[in-house]
Design a protein around this motif. Structure first.
Motif, mmCIF file in Angstrom:
data_model
loop_
_atom_site.group_PDB
_atom_site.id
_atom_site.type_symbol
_atom_site.label_atom_id
_atom_site.label_comp_id
_atom_site.label_asym_id
_atom_site.label_seq_id
_atom_site.Cartn_x
_atom_site.Cartn_y
_atom_site.Cartn_z
ATOM 1 N N ALA A 79 0.830 -1.211 0.000
ATOM 2 C CA ALA A 79 0.000 0.000 0.000
ATOM 3 C C ALA A 79 0.863 1.260 0.000
ATOM 4 O O ALA A 79 0.560 2.247 -0.688
ATOM 5 N N LEU A 80 1.935 1.249 0.775
ATOM 6 C CA LEU A 80 2.826 2.407 0.836
ATOM 7 C C LEU A 80 3.479 2.706 -0.510
ATOM 8 O O LEU A 80 3.820 3.858 -0.806
ATOM 9 N N ALA A 81 3.658 1.667 -1.328
ATOM 10 C CA ALA A 81 4.283 1.840 -2.642
ATOM 11 C C ALA A 81 3.290 2.254 -3.719
ATOM 12 O O ALA A 81 3.682 2.787 -4.759
ATOM 13 N N ALA A 101 -4.611 -6.054 11.790
ATOM 14 C CA ALA A 101 -4.049 -5.483 10.566
ATOM 15 C C ALA A 101 -4.725 -4.164 10.207
ATOM 16 O O ALA A 101 -4.052 -3.182 9.861
ATOM 17 N N GLN A 102 -6.041 -4.122 10.319
ATOM 18 C CA GLN A 102 -6.766 -2.901 9.960
ATOM 19 C C GLN A 102 -6.386 -1.725 10.859
ATOM 20 O O GLN A 102 -6.343 -0.577 10.403
ATOM 21 N N LYS A 103 -6.102 -2.007 12.122
ATOM 22 C CA LYS A 103 -5.648 -0.937 13.018
ATOM 23 C C LYS A 103 -4.311 -0.370 12.548
ATOM 24 O O LYS A 103 -4.093 0.850 12.573
ATOM 25 N N PHE A 104 -3.424 -1.255 12.103
ATOM 26 C CA PHE A 104 -2.139 -0.784 11.582
ATOM 27 C C PHE A 104 -2.329 0.011 10.294
ATOM 28 O O PHE A 104 -1.675 1.044 10.095
ATOM 29 N N PHE A 105 -3.219 -0.432 9.408
ATOM 30 C CA PHE A 105 -3.466 0.284 8.148
ATOM 31 C C PHE A 105 -3.946 1.709 8.432
ATOM 32 O O PHE A 105 -3.508 2.663 7.796
ATOM 33 N N LYS A 106 -4.866 1.816 9.380
ATOM 34 C CA LYS A 106 -5.414 3.129 9.723
ATOM 35 C C LYS A 106 -4.349 4.021 10.343
ATOM 36 O O LYS A 106 -4.243 5.215 10.035
ATOM 37 N N ALA A 108 -1.244 4.009 9.807
ATOM 38 C CA ALA A 108 -0.296 4.429 8.768
ATOM 39 C C ALA A 108 -0.955 5.314 7.710
ATOM 40 O O ALA A 108 -0.311 5.700 6.734
ATOM 41 N N ASN A 109 -2.251 5.607 7.879
ATOM 42 C CA ASN A 109 -3.009 6.420 6.918
ATOM 43 C C ASN A 109 -3.045 5.789 5.523
ATOM 44 O O ASN A 109 -2.994 6.487 4.509
#
Length: 216
Positions: A79-81, A101-106, A108-109
């Motif tokens: 996602a970052l790429a 995982a979803q908490k980490f995604f959020k 990291a914006n």
């Protein structure tokens, strides 16, 4: 004839120090996974994070399908790429790890780029069979790898990529004395892909081994 270098822990640390730097939330996921005991082995390696990042950038990939998410390190790395308009559909059957995982995604914006589907992957794949992707990353239950591979080829855009994790299976694929069902499944897949005329492929020794397939 040249041969690959034997990567020691000291050399691995040097490579990581001088390679692509991790995002702070990638580091958080890695630290979290270290607390999980044996299941931490489901995480991809840092070198694989870097490789996936580069592949997405240089191939100008915009839409990714991930089969197997765990706590989200590979998902976030991709996602970052991705460009801001890019997206990932991430498949996993474990609701608890998916919540993490979803908490980490959020945090990291990057959550706006990621859609998760929580079902057995073969069911989820049937529900998205009309979509097309630039890249499919397979890192789920090994017994279904060949099924995932075949379905993935049908879901790819022209010249799309399939990347498959764990193809060296801790080095056990070359040990003739190890014949459990998982090792045999990986061996059979590797043999099948080696003869598949629909793609061109390269096997790289990052992490537990990855095969990159480009559809012709």
């Amino acid at each position: 004839m040249g041969s690959d270098l034997n990567i020691t822990k000291h050399l691995q640390d040097y490579i990581l120090k001088n390679g692509l730097k991790l995002h702070p939330i990638q580091k958080e996921i890695i630290d979290y996974n270290l607390s999980l005991g044996d299941s931490k082995r489901m995480q991809i390696s840092i070198s694989q994070c870097q490789f996936l990042h580069l592949i997405i950038k240089v191939s100008k990939i915009k839409k990714v399908l991930e089969i197997g998410t765990f706590t989200g390190l590979s998902t976030l790395s991709m996602a970052l790429a991705l460009p801001e308009e890019g997206c990932i559909i991430a498949l996993d059957k474990n609701e608890e790890t998916n919540k993490i995982a979803q908490k980490f995604f959020k945090k990291a914006n990057q959550d706006h780029k990621i859609k998760t589907i929580i079902k057995p992957a073969l069911e989820s794949l049937m529900s998205i069979r009309n979509e097309k992707f630039d890249l499919v990353f397979i890192d789920a239950d090994k017994m279904n790898y060949q099924k995932y591979y075949e379905i993935s080829l049908d879901l790819l855009n022209k010249e799309g990529l399939v990347i498959i994790d764990n193809v060296l299976w801790h080095g056990e694929v070359v040990n003739k004395d190890i014949n459990d069902k998982y090792t045999k499944s990986i061996r059979d897949l590797n043999n099948f892909i080696s003869k598949d005329k629909r793609i061109e492929k390269v096997m790289v020794p990052f992490g537990d081994g990855m095969t990159v397939c480009r559809v012709l």
